[in-house]
Design an enzyme around this catalytic site. Sequence first.
Site, short mmCIF file in Angstrom:
data_model
loop_
_atom_site.label_atom_id
_atom_site.label_comp_id
_atom_site.label_asym_id
_atom_site.label_seq_id
_atom_site.Cartn_x
_atom_site.Cartn_y
_atom_site.Cartn_z
N ASP A 26 0.81 -1.23 0.00
CA ASP A 26 0.00 0.00 0.00
C ASP A 26 0.84 1.28 0.00
O ASP A 26 0.34 2.34 -0.37
CB ASP A 26 -0.92 0.03 1.22
CG ASP A 26 -2.11 -0.90 1.09
OD1 ASP A 26 -2.25 -1.53 0.01
OD2 ASP A 26 -2.88 -1.03 2.05
N ALA B 269 -4.05 6.41 -17.84
CA ALA B 269 -5.50 6.26 -17.62
C ALA B 269 -6.21 7.60 -17.76
O ALA B 269 -5.61 8.66 -17.56
CB ALA B 269 -5.75 5.69 -16.22
O1 F6P Z 1 -2.48 -3.80 3.33
C1 F6P Z 1 -2.18 -4.49 2.18
C2 F6P Z 1 -3.43 -5.02 1.53
O2 F6P Z 1 -3.05 -5.73 0.38
C3 F6P Z 1 -4.49 -3.98 1.17
O3 F6P Z 1 -4.21 -3.28 -0.02
C4 F6P Z 1 -5.73 -4.83 1.07
O4 F6P Z 1 -6.89 -4.10 1.27
C5 F6P Z 1 -5.52 -5.82 2.19
O5 F6P Z 1 -4.12 -5.92 2.39
C6 F6P Z 1 -6.09 -7.18 1.93
O6 F6P Z 1 -5.95 -7.95 3.06
P1 F6P Z 1 -6.21 -9.52 3.10
O7 F6P Z 1 -5.04 -10.18 2.42
O8 F6P Z 1 -6.27 -9.83 4.55
O9 F6P Z 1 -7.48 -9.77 2.36
#
Ligand code: F6P
Length: 320
Positions: free
Chosen positions: A128, A187
């Site tokens: 992120d 985009a």
């Molecule tokens: O924080 C990293 C991340 O990949 C976010 O972008 C995403 O919303 C979340 O983790 C997804 O989490 P999980 O793997 O628990 O579904």
Amino acid sequence: MKRIAVMTSGGDSPGMNAAIRGVTRAAISRGVEVIGFYSGYSGIHNNEFIEMKSTTVGGIITHGGTILRTARCKEMRTPEGRERVVQVLRDHKIQGLVIIGGDGSITGGEVLRAEFDFPVIGVPSSIDNDIYGSDYSIGFDTAVNTALDATDKIRDTAYSHDRVFVVEVMGRNNGFIALNVAVAAGAEAVIIPEAGHSIDIICKNLTQAREKGKASSLIIVAEGAATAYDMSQEIGKKTGFETRFIVLGHTQRGGSPTAFDRILALTLSVAATERLISGHAGEIVGIEGSKLVYHPINDIVTYKKEISPFLLNLVGKMSI
Ligand code: F6P
């Protein structure tokens, strides 16, 4: 210090293995032993560990995921859970812990330091890229390139069919991935939690673009701002254009790390390990510009990392 521990925690990100390698070899080369705990704080809580040798981390620099596994640990939310975590570390005669993870994992470590005076240091690792104190966190560059590769392919088919495509990328609370992908993919619009958006303006721009001869368009949306499904439905209804959507999801979390992420992971992990061994704790290691920086972990709670207004404007400017 004679003995430290390392773990990966929170969502995995490409480059975590390179960081484990960095910690292990930096410590061993200073005569310090390293224990790797599995599955983040849960693994410490459950006493699941491996003695790290130089050979344990051989060949892992190219691999996505994390050989130590990872988890989001509910035990850290209770005083008893945290006490148990510190007790296990002390039973192993661990004198410091390197946390490779996101903001939640690193601030969890700061709680251990504040409550039990246990030395911790954080290595920012999250696709992120939302961790204050470092321009980049480990895994972001790979995730952007993975999403970009998919988006470029979508561009081909969008063009052939005169369609509007909405591409949903990760970013639970922020739009760092979305913004970089939008700029790099050319985009027509980007929708991120940090900036408001108007569906009417997006539709107006798409219609004007079509009148000028641009028959296909790409819109990048961060998952924390809207869903690609809803956006594509709404745009289709308002414009009458044929729309499609795609959710790139966890593909962005895997894959071999880019050169940038490998170098970043090694730089941050080696710096963190040397800093911990030489007596510093409660810090997060980062890079700002080309400099290594050390911020108190509490800064990542106090301050918010901002997206670049320049890049955000660039998307609009380039989509005429
Ligand atoms: O924080 C990293 C991340 O990949 C976010 O972008 C995403 O919303 C979340 O983790 C997804 O989490 P999980 O793997 O628990 O579904």
